[in-house]
Design a protein around this motif. Sequence first.
Motif, PDB file in Angstrom:
ATOM      1  N   ARG A 133       0.849  -1.197   0.000  1.00 25.92           N
ATOM      2  CA  ARG A 133       0.000   0.000   0.000  1.00 25.92           C
ATOM      3  C   ARG A 133       0.890   1.256   0.000  1.00 25.92           C
ATOM      4  O   ARG A 133       0.714   2.158  -0.806  1.00 25.92           O
ATOM      5  CB  ARG A 133      -0.901  -0.007   1.234  1.00 25.92           C
ATOM      6  CG  ARG A 133      -1.811   1.215   1.355  1.00 25.92           C
ATOM      7  CD  ARG A 133      -2.660   1.122   2.618  1.00 25.92           C
ATOM      8  NE  ARG A 133      -3.583  -0.008   2.591  1.00 25.92           N
ATOM      9  CZ  ARG A 133      -4.771   0.002   1.958  1.00 25.92           C
ATOM     10  NH1 ARG A 133      -5.182   1.089   1.337  1.00 25.92           N
ATOM     11  NH2 ARG A 133      -5.535  -1.058   1.978  1.00 25.92           N
ATOM     12  N   ASP A 134       1.857   1.297   0.916  1.00 23.09           N
ATOM     13  CA  ASP A 134       2.758   2.457   0.970  1.00 23.09           C
ATOM     14  C   ASP A 134       3.559   2.576  -0.316  1.00 23.09           C
ATOM     15  O   ASP A 134       3.763   3.664  -0.842  1.00 23.09           O
ATOM     16  CB  ASP A 134       3.736   2.325   2.149  1.00 23.09           C
ATOM     17  CG  ASP A 134       3.003   2.282   3.484  1.00 23.09           C
ATOM     18  OD1 ASP A 134       1.843   2.761   3.535  1.00 23.09           O
ATOM     19  OD2 ASP A 134       3.589   1.767   4.457  1.00 23.09           O
ATOM     20  N   HIS A 137       1.414   3.827  -3.414  1.00 24.39           N
ATOM     21  CA  HIS A 137       1.091   5.253  -3.280  1.00 24.39           C
ATOM     22  C   HIS A 137       2.327   6.110  -3.556  1.00 24.39           C
ATOM     23  O   HIS A 137       2.251   7.126  -4.233  1.00 24.39           O
ATOM     24  CB  HIS A 137       0.553   5.549  -1.872  1.00 24.39           C
ATOM     25  CG  HIS A 137      -0.932   5.348  -1.744  1.00 24.39           C
ATOM     26  ND1 HIS A 137      -1.846   6.215  -2.301  1.00 24.39           N
ATOM     27  CD2 HIS A 137      -1.655   4.377  -1.114  1.00 24.39           C
ATOM     28  CE1 HIS A 137      -3.082   5.781  -2.022  1.00 24.39           C
ATOM     29  NE2 HIS A 137      -2.996   4.664  -1.312  1.00 24.39           N
ATOM     30  N   LYS A 141       3.427   8.631  -7.081  1.00 27.97           N
ATOM     31  CA  LYS A 141       3.711  10.070  -6.958  1.00 27.97           C
ATOM     32  C   LYS A 141       5.176  10.415  -7.202  1.00 27.97           C
ATOM     33  O   LYS A 141       5.559  11.577  -7.059  1.00 27.97           O
ATOM     34  CB  LYS A 141       3.307  10.559  -5.566  1.00 27.97           C
ATOM     35  CG  LYS A 141       1.798  10.644  -5.405  1.00 27.97           C
ATOM     36  CD  LYS A 141       1.422  11.132  -4.026  1.00 27.97           C
ATOM     37  CE  LYS A 141      -0.091  11.307  -3.961  1.00 27.97           C
ATOM     38  NZ  LYS A 141      -0.572  11.519  -2.595  1.00 27.97           N
ATOM     39  N   GLU A 226      -5.614   9.173  -5.169  1.00 32.03           N
ATOM     40  CA  GLU A 226      -5.388   8.354  -3.966  1.00 32.03           C
ATOM     41  C   GLU A 226      -6.575   7.421  -3.724  1.00 32.03           C
ATOM     42  O   GLU A 226      -6.401   6.256  -3.351  1.00 32.03           O
ATOM     43  CB  GLU A 226      -5.182   9.242  -2.732  1.00 32.03           C
ATOM     44  CG  GLU A 226      -3.870  10.012  -2.720  1.00 32.03           C
ATOM     45  CD  GLU A 226      -3.986  11.383  -3.369  1.00 32.03           C
ATOM     46  OE1 GLU A 226      -4.916  11.599  -4.184  1.00 32.03           O
ATOM     47  OE2 GLU A 226      -3.140  12.251  -3.074  1.00 32.03           O
ATOM     48  N   ILE A 229      -6.430   4.410  -5.994  1.00 34.11           N
ATOM     49  CA  ILE A 229      -5.467   3.393  -5.543  1.00 34.11           C
ATOM     50  C   ILE A 229      -6.037   2.605  -4.367  1.00 34.11           C
ATOM     51  O   ILE A 229      -5.932   1.372  -4.309  1.00 34.11           O
ATOM     52  CB  ILE A 229      -4.114   4.055  -5.181  1.00 34.11           C
ATOM     53  CG1 ILE A 229      -3.469   4.636  -6.443  1.00 34.11           C
ATOM     54  CG2 ILE A 229      -3.180   3.061  -4.511  1.00 34.11           C
ATOM     55  CD1 ILE A 229      -2.175   5.374  -6.209  1.00 34.11           C
ATOM     56  N   ASP A 230      -6.694   3.294  -3.429  1.00 37.30           N
ATOM     57  CA  ASP A 230      -7.259   2.593  -2.270  1.00 37.30           C
ATOM     58  C   ASP A 230      -8.382   1.646  -2.678  1.00 37.30           C
ATOM     59  O   ASP A 230      -8.510   0.554  -2.122  1.00 37.30           O
ATOM     60  CB  ASP A 230      -7.741   3.602  -1.224  1.00 37.30           C
ATOM     61  CG  ASP A 230      -6.570   4.197  -0.447  1.00 37.30           C
ATOM     62  OD1 ASP A 230      -5.540   3.504  -0.308  1.00 37.30           O
ATOM     63  OD2 ASP A 230      -6.669   5.353   0.009  1.00 37.30           O
TER      64      ASP A 230
END
Lengths: 448, 396
Positions: A133-134, A137, A141, A226, A229-230
């Motif tokens: 997840r990290d 994200h 970016k 964001e 992506i979630d």
Amino acid sequence: MEAIHIQHLFRRAGFGLGPQELKRFVGKRKEDIVDFLLEDAMREQSKLVILNEDIPVPNSSMRLPRYESFRAEKDKRGVLANAWLDLMVAGKGVLREKMALFWHHHLPMGGQSFELTKCYLELLREHALGSFRDLIHAVAKTPAMMRYLDNHHSHKDAPNENFPRELLELFTLGVGHYTLQDVKEAARAFTGWRYNHDTNVFYFDRSAHDEGIKTFLGRSGRFTGEDIIDIVLAQQQCARHLVRAIYRFFVDQKEDEDIIEYLTDVYYESDYNTAQLLREIFLSDWFYGNVHINSLVKTPVELLVGFQRQTTVKLIGIKTHDQLLWKMGQRLFAPPNVGGWPSGNQWINTQTVLYRTCFPIITFAVANRTVPRKSLYYKLHSRIAHSELRSFRYFMDAVYDRDSMFEQLSELPCSWSVFFWNMDIEGPEEVHEEGILYYTTSPYYQLN
Amino acid sequence: MDRRRFIQNSAYLAVGTTFVPQLLASCGTDTIKRFRGKRLVLLHLQGGNDGLNTFVPWRNDIYYASRPNLAIAKHELIELTDELATPVWAQDLADLYFDGCMALYHNVGSPQPNTSHFKSTDIWHAAFTPNERANPRTGWIGRYLDMASRKSEVPPSTLAVDASETFSLLLKGENIQGCTIGGLRDFSHFAPYLEELYSTCHEHPVASYLQKVRSEAIVAMRTLHQYFSPNAFDYPPSVLGASLAQVASLIKNGAPTLFFFITQGGYDTHLAQPGRQKRLLSELGAGLKAFVRDLRAAGLFKDTLVLIYSEFGRRVKENVNMGTDHGVGNTICILSDGLKRAGSCNELPDLNTLAHRNDVAVHMDFRRVYATVLEKWLGVPAPSVLPGHFEVLDFV
């Protein structure tokens, strides 16, 4: 654990054992060795050293410059690749570097400046064993990826579909688990993503962002990038897609559906904790099944790094690595396309096979200074620090256990097996080099 | 191989250049067969050449209106026809055009275009559109090799040579793949050692596949080595010039190779196009001119066809960076003394009716060119290599 399983684990979780490393682990419990690998990788992140410092030559007062300075100026991508390869060869926290290499395969990016590429690599390394997840994200970016997939000038009047398409198709869900309309809607959500060209820091330009309602994977709302992506991460299919890729890279090209489903649950339930997933794989019994041992083809990076770790011969010079990797089809930070590098037999063609199987000949010829001028080595302007390894026995410990090796060798032409049986393990060092040459140029050395 | 032989072989490494080529040359000079048939050279201009600034529609007002900064001024043009011209820095190309050995086809491209360099290059080399096959594993020349290998008297890998730096999908078949000459340069010193390696068989499926490909590569290398000779002709000192010189050497010495693949990179001119394209086109023209002269002197250019293409054309309208962005349709160029039809062979791009994003529309499927080459140049049925039937053209 038995030698053959320790060697298998270290080839897959790292880049193979160095000489005399095997005896540190033989007889230890599987849990202890796997924990060692994970803890060693997670303790602290080794720094990429991009200094033009000299390297001492063993048994000599000579020092060799790490890079040719004129080339370092011209080819900073090569400098970065070399710094990373140095870490892999050094073998400290090796699982982190191996996993970062996997992420470079899975989230490929190329053709960007040194600064942007370095940021991207540091992200892969930092989040290698953490949460996907990290990682996703952060990678979404990072300016290198934004530029690579044209997401840095996407505007509400002209949403760019390149990044969202690859995000869904390659990075997270896979073909068949989203529609073309989902791509279009996601593209609207990613509009307004920018980065500052002086500081290389991401920012959000609200005036370029499409504030309207988007319908994505069955949900509607004023989604931002964001949010997209979630929403993707909330799909179990995302975990399944990643598990498949990790399984193919670390275990086998042929997927076992039951195991894939089991690992998908593990990964999804842990909210994409990559270290936990790898631990599950390396602690399993099936990972050490005979069918998986030597079932993969080494990637060119695994081949070159493994060779250096096992022989302790050190390849120096930007162009040495770069040219060899290029000819073998895996230039770092320059993947052939967003699909990343090939896998399995696709690595092998009439060009790559010569470099893959014959580079040890050149390397040893260079180390022995018997290389002809105008040869590949000469053109590469490379230098090779002489090997500290002086025993074939140590080398064989590093690559394979000897009994299995002799089994393999029985398939070799008779004269070869005779050569190995008759070889004087305690004999003069030249003989050991011959043995290593035989083994590293054999097709078996290409397997992982 | 026993240890003594091995050490002898290691000694070759030390003796080096003087000794090894003789050893290679000795493997059957008297058995060399000199091939005298039709050949195809594929030259890929990588990055997407701006066709409109290479073959300029110099009477078209829309061309000048769309490119206030990039349109080439009339005093810098050489007229080819009353509507087509080349810039003066492509003088060599104009000369070839007036020689009558150049055919041009406009509005060529894929019926399902893609603006990614990689995907579009794959489309051109696989000869499949993404709808026909999403992830092609073979190229159209590779499929030809698969077919031809059954009755080939020479090692099938030697039928197609990749003279670029890496190995292209173009030459990959299901069972047979072409070979590279990069390896020939780098490994000929080590050939005696390599030859010891390739005769074994293995039970492990991957190991045996590796061994098979390695044998092919080494056999191809050994075979082709016999056909290299220093080139007497002057080629420009560019990478392209060196590749063309190597190809010419193989052709003149009668190598069994039917297909040659060459690339010239750098055509992705989003930025500062004028200077970059000028340099590239003059390099291209100089290289081709030397190549044509060289083969013509040997009487072989009538049997050699050069196909020059890019993965896509560029946008009609210029961008804000003195460049152009990825487009769709483009002009392709065919060179040979064996052409039945030369000159500009079809309608110029219609700049009034452009495709969806201000692009030159595709009116000719690129595979019609391949089908023509297969059927009328090489004399094989095109459907055995291409996906379906494509109407042939009349340039050969």
